[in-house]
Design a protein around this motif. Structure first.
Motif, short mmCIF file in Angstrom:
data_model
loop_
_atom_site.label_atom_id
_atom_site.label_comp_id
_atom_site.label_asym_id
_atom_site.label_seq_id
_atom_site.Cartn_x
_atom_site.Cartn_y
_atom_site.Cartn_z
N THR A 86 -0.70 -3.72 -5.68
CA THR A 86 -0.25 -2.63 -4.49
C THR A 86 0.45 -1.46 -6.09
OG1 THR A 86 0.47 -3.90 -2.60
CG2 THR A 86 1.42 -1.94 -3.04
N LEU A 87 1.32 -1.35 -7.03
CA LEU A 87 1.00 -0.40 -7.81
C LEU A 87 -0.18 0.05 -8.29
CD1 LEU A 87 3.80 -2.35 -9.92
CD2 LEU A 87 4.75 -0.87 -7.80
N GLY A 88 -1.31 -0.66 -8.61
CA GLY A 88 -1.99 0.25 -8.71
C GLY A 88 -2.83 1.17 -8.14
N ILE A 89 -2.88 0.40 -6.17
CA ILE A 89 -3.65 1.50 -5.14
C ILE A 89 -2.22 2.95 -5.37
CG2 ILE A 89 -3.66 1.53 -2.69
CD1 ILE A 89 -4.19 -1.06 -3.26
N ARG A 90 -1.41 2.15 -5.23
CA ARG A 90 -0.47 3.90 -5.86
C ARG A 90 -0.74 4.72 -6.66
NH1 ARG A 90 5.99 2.55 -5.91
NH2 ARG A 90 4.87 0.88 -4.11
N GLY A 91 -0.93 4.23 -7.97
CA GLY A 91 -1.19 4.68 -9.11
C GLY A 91 -2.76 5.74 -9.02
N PHE A 92 -3.46 5.04 -8.41
CA PHE A 92 -4.68 5.60 -8.33
C PHE A 92 -4.75 6.46 -7.27
CE2 PHE A 92 -9.60 5.75 -6.28
CZ PHE A 92 -10.33 5.45 -7.96
N MET A 93 -4.04 6.95 -6.26
CA MET A 93 -3.79 7.19 -4.84
C MET A 93 -3.37 8.49 -5.30
SD MET A 93 -1.91 6.83 -0.82
CE MET A 93 -0.67 6.32 -1.91
N THR A 94 -2.10 8.57 -5.87
CA THR A 94 -1.06 9.98 -6.55
C THR A 94 -2.20 10.92 -7.60
OG1 THR A 94 -0.05 8.31 -7.91
CG2 THR A 94 0.62 8.51 -5.72
N THR A 95 -2.99 10.06 -8.05
CA THR A 95 -3.72 10.25 -9.23
C THR A 95 -4.63 11.13 -8.64
OG1 THR A 95 -3.07 8.58 -10.72
CG2 THR A 95 -5.01 10.34 -11.23
N PHE A 96 -5.40 11.04 -7.72
CA PHE A 96 -6.93 11.63 -7.11
C PHE A 96 -6.84 12.12 -5.84
CE2 PHE A 96 -8.75 7.73 -10.61
CZ PHE A 96 -9.49 8.48 -11.28
N GLY A 97 -5.54 11.98 -5.13
CA GLY A 97 -5.18 12.00 -3.98
C GLY A 97 -5.66 13.52 -4.38
N PRO A 98 -4.32 13.86 -4.96
CA PRO A 98 -3.93 15.68 -5.25
C PRO A 98 -4.52 16.13 -5.93
CG PRO A 98 -1.88 14.12 -5.32
CD PRO A 98 -3.51 13.32 -5.32
N LEU A 99 -5.89 15.54 -6.78
CA LEU A 99 -7.44 16.51 -7.17
C LEU A 99 -7.45 17.29 -5.81
CD1 LEU A 99 -8.21 16.96 -9.71
CD2 LEU A 99 -9.94 14.88 -9.78
N SER A 100 -8.81 16.66 -5.49
CA SER A 100 -9.44 16.53 -4.24
C SER A 100 -8.40 17.60 -3.97
CB SER A 100 -9.83 15.64 -3.34
OG SER A 100 -8.17 14.61 -2.59
N SER A 101 -7.37 17.27 -3.50
CA SER A 101 -6.29 18.49 -2.85
C SER A 101 -6.90 19.94 -2.94
CB SER A 101 -4.98 17.82 -2.04
OG SER A 101 -4.61 16.82 -1.27
N ARG A 151 -1.13 -21.82 3.47
CA ARG A 151 0.35 -21.67 2.89
C ARG A 151 -0.35 -19.77 2.72
NH1 ARG A 151 -3.63 -23.90 0.31
NH2 ARG A 151 -4.77 -23.76 -1.14
N GLN A 152 0.13 -19.53 1.79
CA GLN A 152 1.03 -17.84 1.56
C GLN A 152 0.23 -18.02 0.01
OE1 GLN A 152 1.62 -14.80 3.24
NE2 GLN A 152 0.99 -16.36 4.85
N THR A 153 -0.86 -17.35 -0.48
CA THR A 153 -1.79 -17.16 -1.18
C THR A 153 -1.51 -15.81 -1.87
OG1 THR A 153 -3.98 -16.35 -0.98
CG2 THR A 153 -3.49 -19.29 0.09
N ALA A 154 -2.23 -16.15 -2.60
CA ALA A 154 -2.42 -14.35 -3.85
C ALA A 154 -2.89 -13.17 -2.76
CB ALA A 154 -2.77 -14.49 -5.28
N PHE A 155 -3.91 -13.71 -2.40
CA PHE A 155 -4.81 -13.02 -1.92
C PHE A 155 -3.72 -12.50 -0.23
CE2 PHE A 155 -7.72 -12.07 2.16
CZ PHE A 155 -8.42 -11.30 1.92
N ASP A 156 -3.18 -13.59 0.34
CA ASP A 156 -2.08 -12.77 1.74
C ASP A 156 -1.42 -11.80 0.60
OD1 ASP A 156 -3.89 -14.56 2.96
OD2 ASP A 156 -2.78 -16.11 2.47
N GLU A 157 -0.69 -12.31 0.15
CA GLU A 157 0.65 -11.55 -0.81
C GLU A 157 0.07 -10.15 -1.06
OE1 GLU A 157 1.83 -13.77 -4.27
OE2 GLU A 157 2.49 -15.27 -2.69
N GLY A 158 -1.21 -9.75 -1.57
CA GLY A 158 -1.78 -8.51 -1.81
C GLY A 158 -1.99 -7.54 -0.90
N ILE A 159 -3.11 -8.39 0.37
CA ILE A 159 -3.00 -7.36 1.50
C ILE A 159 -1.50 -6.88 1.91
CG2 ILE A 159 -3.89 -8.40 3.93
CD1 ILE A 159 -5.41 -7.52 2.67
#
Length: 923
Positions: free
Chosen positions: A773-788, A277-285
């Motif tokens: 996934t939204l958390g990953i996107r927010g983290f990426m758009t916050t700290f990624g440009p900072l390293s740039s 079955r599809q679980t919370a883990f599968d849906e997140g991945i």
């Protein structure tokens, strides 16, 4: 006729068929149509089972009862599968293009295979690491799963039946089935009593079906070839029970006609756990993978066009854009996830927890609602018969006598209630305190014998047994939930007199039962009926017009550890809901005694009456669900999941299996019935909620380390892409070649392979953790440009200060050799700066505490990071660096590097504080 020469008798036209599956179907149809005597003769067996010497012959001729071995691929195929990854395919494509450009079509004097060799090493390291981790995790999971063995009750040499492992069952064995069993092979039923099985593993239908000892119309069902019109489905044949089915109620005996891969289940799935079955883990991945693939699809053409236009070399631009796309994605993610989960399973094994499904570890950590059965989970699983009372509330040995006969002669699994009755009767069944006038319990068992039975099921909630004596007199004795027993009674016996069951009497009986329930006792009713007309061919219709004679009151005291465990789960953000088949009053009493707030109570009758939307509104508030059927338990779990909760279900009975399958994480114990263990993802060797609490924390630590890698790597690589775009617009050369960029990603990923062993801050395990996934996107758009930002600062310093000093002038003033030196120095400088900042950020954002002081990474992660930084820093000064077109850097560069790293660290810590304030959490 010996077994070696035995051949299944099938219709003549079927023998001409070459299709193996059709031949097997015809054999099963033939077994269904044959009489038991004929079938026993063909199988060289009998009602008393095989003889000891026949077992090995049967296994050699018909095959072993194993399906999982055939499903496991050979090691070479598993090794190849470790390289079957879209990002690996891109690396291989880049290597092939490089071979063509640097060797096949290159001039003889300029041929160079450095690039494809480095890419080959990267692919090899990534794939081999993933294969090794997969194998280690699989071996660990299999060794742990072998600790829990499902058994079948098999009769051989007329021994009455003994439990043996499923893989030892052979064709010709006689199998005894009872409530809670998993059917171990395909069986031809030759004796059955009210046998209902669930065939959902084969048909997907959740409703149980009845199985009997013969077909209603053998000529139409059993004798019709499968390829002719009018043939019914094999699963509809009433006298066949199929491997993987579960016994819901009743009992039966059957002879094994097919095992292993030759069973219906073996041909359809190969393994009982095949339908995942599809679980919370599968849906997140899945959602995270979609995010990364979308980013790749967007960034690849942008980088390609930008580099192609500004540099004029479209082939180099293609290679570079492909490597940037790969760099955006954490290519070690499959290996890291497997490694994290594998380590989690080993950690859980130390807490006496067996993980059957590896990714269930993260699902366990993600649950925010724990649904649990009451008996044996919250209570001590030690049911004691406290009182046996007449309808006036006085102790009455006659009530115990009738209850003893009912429990002693029932043929199903002796549950805790039955064992408590028998133990109490044996304890009181002495000459001084007989359970019947002048008779001990042993003498009662000798005087009476079993005549017929209506087994317990979860719809009727009662069990009736007919017993007879030497004089030919019979008695029907019924025990069960007080409401259900009252429903089949027309009389009551009070003070030795039988009188009609009036509304007044019914109210008096119910009130006394409720008073006992308010004391935390489970109350059953006992009724009798003399000389029932249906004895010998008993049906549910005969279960009527009975006389209620008394009560049985049982006590299953709450566990001393339950209250502590409930508090611990609540402190970690997990609310507990009790789903039980017991009465509401008993469930409420247990919940209050261990500290579960009784915010609302829903009964099975109410659940059945409510529509889906109404139930969704009620399940949020209610904490106790009483008198539920198995289907109602599953519906409650399904509704909670539909509301966005990650739900775990803990149970050990046949009535819990459906709900466990519906949950994100099914939890059972090693002493559970077969069907419950098969449905579970996690099995506790200790029936204790404190063990479960430790398992949840382990799941959260596993998730924390996985999400660290994903967020850190994606944000760093996302920042690199912005840096590349800026550099492509303003630099006259690529800031790094494709191979250099891929090598940087590989070294960084190798340093992160220690992430599964990293320490996890306590605050990261306080609340449920699930893929966001939204958390990953927010983290990426916050700290990624900072390293740039700091990459661009590095670009400017290298282009205007460091490189002109090394090359002897600005870019436009240099010849080809000078420009090569200029570009090699620049690329080496950004290569080193990227590795330093990427490694540093691991320690800055793996915690919300002060890095290195209040929270320190594990020694392995620190060590690998230090080795990676040292290796990358030394690379431009080595022959390998020269082969990669790197040039040595001056001492002044490292002063610049120190300033960039310190400034980056300060900005990351400030951004971290702002991010936590805005989102409430870091990882």
């Amino acid at each position: 006729m010996t077994l070696r020469t035995l051949s299944p008798r099938v219709p003549t036209h079927a023998k001409k068929q070459t299709n193996a599956q059709l031949s097997q179907q015809e054999w099963l149809r033939h077994a269904a149509a044959a009489t038991p005597a004929e079938l026993f003769r063909e199988l060289n067996s009998g009602e008393e089972g095989l003889r000891a010497g026949q077992v090995d012959e049967a296994r050699a001729f018909w095959g072993a009862n194993a399906t999982t071995q055939a499903a496991k691929r050979p090691a070479p195929l598993r090794l190849l599968a470790a390289f079957a990854d879209p990002f690996t395919y891109i690396l291989v494509f880049i290597a092939l293009v490089s071979v063509l450009t640097d060797w096949v079509f290159a001039d003889a004097g300029s041929r160079d295979v450095t690039t494809p060799l480095i890419i080959g090493v990267m692919v090899l390291v990534s794939g081999v690491l993933r294969f090794v981790q997969d194998e280690k995790s699989t071996v660990a999971a299999e060794s742990l799963a072998e600790m829990i063995e499902t058994l079948a009750n098999v009769e051989r040499d007329g021994d009455g039946g003994n439990p043996i492992p499923l893989d030892e069952v052979v064709v010709g064995d006689v199998v005894h089935l009872s409530s809670g069993d998993v059917v171990p092979a395909d069986l031809r039923i030759f004796a059955a009593r009210d046998l209902f099985v669930s065939q959902s593993s084969l048909t997907g239908e959740s409703e149980p079906v009845e199985k009997r000892a013969s077909l209603a119309n053998p000529g139409a069902q059993g004798g019709t070839p499968a390829d002719e019109p009018g043939a019914c489905a094999l699963t509809d044949l009433a006298d066949l029970a199929f491997m993987g089915s579960t016994v819901i109620s009743g009992n039966a005996r059957g002879v094994v006609v097919a095992t292993g891969a030759r069973t219906m289940f073996g041909e359809a799935t190969g393994t009982l756990a095949g339908r995942k079955r599809q679980t919370a883990f599968d849906e997140g991945i899945r959602s995270t993978s979609r995010l990364l693939m979308r980013l790749m699809a967007i960034m690849l053409p942008i980088v390609l066009v930008t580099c192609g236009i500004t540099k004029g070399d479209w082939l180099a631009a293609l290679l570079f854009s492909l490597s940037v796309a790969v760099g955006l994605t954490p290519e070690m993610l499959p290996m890291l996830v497997t490694c994290c989960l594998g380590k989690g399973s080993v950690d859980l094994s130390r807490d006496h927890v067996i993980v059957k499904r590896l990714d269930a570890i993260q699902d366990l950590g993600a649950i925010d609602v724990l649904c649990t059965d009451k008996t044996g989970t919250l209570t001590e699983d030690r049911v004691v018969l406290e009182r046996h009372l007449d309808l006036n509330g006085n102790d009455d040995p006659r009530v115990l006598r009738y209850a003893f006969l009912n429990s002693y002669f029932s043929t199903g699994v002796k549950n805790l209630i039955d064992r408590a009755i028998i133990e109490r009767a044996l304890a009181e069944g002495t000459d001084e305190t007989p359970v019947a006038p002048g008779l001990s319990a042993e003498e009662l068992a000798e005087r009476w014998h079993a005549v017929d039975e209506l087994p317990f099921d979860f719809e009727r909630r009662r069990l009736s047994v007919v017993v007879g004596d030497a004089d030919g007199q019979t008695r029907m004795i019924c025990k069960g939930a007080i409401e259900e027993v009252l429903a089949v009674c027309v009389d009551v016996e009070v003070d030795g007199c039988v009188r009609p069951l009036t509304d007044e009497e019914r109210s008096r009986v119910t009130s006394r039962a409720e008073a006992l329930a308010n004391e935390g006792m489970r109350v059953l009713g006992v009724a009798r009926k003399a000389n029932p007309a249906g004895a010998g061919s008993l049906t549910v219709e005969d279960e009527r017009e009975m006389t209620l004679i008394g009560y049985l009151a049982f006590l299953d005291p709450p566990k001393a550890s339950s209250a502590e465990a409930i508090r611990a789960l609540a402190a970690h953000g997990v609310s507990t809901k009790v789903l039980t088949g017991d009465s509401a009053r008993v469930a409420e009493h247990v919940c209050r005694s261990i500290g579960i707030p009784v915010d609302g109570v829903l009964t099975g009758e109410e659940v059945e009456r409510l529509g889906d939307e109404e139930l969704a509104a009620r399940v949020q508030e209610a904490s106790v669900f009483a008198k539920l059927s198995p289907a109602q338990k599953a519906r409650v779990v399904r509704t909670l999941r539909g509301l966005g909760h990650a739900v775990g279900f803990m149970g050990d009975g046949v009535n819990d299996a459906a709900a466990m399958r519906e949950s994100d994480c099914g939890i059972s114990v090693d002493s559970a019935v077969d069907v419950a263990r098969e449905a579970a993802d996690i099995i506790l060797l200790e029936k204790d909620l404190m063990v479960l609490e430790r398992g949840i924390l382990c799941g959260r630590r596993t998730y924390a380390n996985m999400i660290k890698y994903v967020k850190m790597t994606v944000s760093s690589n996302f920042g690199n892409i912005f840096s590349v775009l800026v550099a492509s617009l303003f630099l006259p050369f690529l800031p790094m070649t494709a191979v250099q960029l891929l090598l940087l990603n590989l070294v960084y990923d190798l340093t992160c392979t220690a992430m599964p062993w990293d320490n996890v801050d306590e605050e990261m395990t306080r609340t449920p953790r699930r893929w966001d996934t939204l958390g990953i996107r927010g983290f990426m758009t916050t700290f990624g440009p900072l390293s740039s930002v700091f990459d661009v600062i590095t670009f400017a310093a290298l282009f205007f200060l460091v490189c002109p000093t090394v090359a002897g002038g600005a870019w436009g003033t240099l010849d080809a050799a000078g420009q090569a030196l200029f570009a090699g120095t620049f690329q080496a400088g950004w290569f080193i700066e990227s590795m330093w900042t990427q490694t540093l950020v691991v320690h800055l954002i793996r915690t919300t505490r002060v890095p290195f002081l209040q929270s320190r990474a594990c020694g392995l992660l620190l060590g690998l990071g230090a080795v990676g930084v040292a290796a990358v820093t030394a690379l431009p000064f080595s022959p390998v660096g020269a082969a990669l077109d790197f040039c040595p850097l001056p001492a002044e560069y490292f002063a610049l590097l120190a300033c960039v790293v310190v400034g980056y660290a300060v900005c990351v810590l400030l951004a971290r504080r702002r991010y936590v304030r805005r989102h409430g959490e870091l990882l």
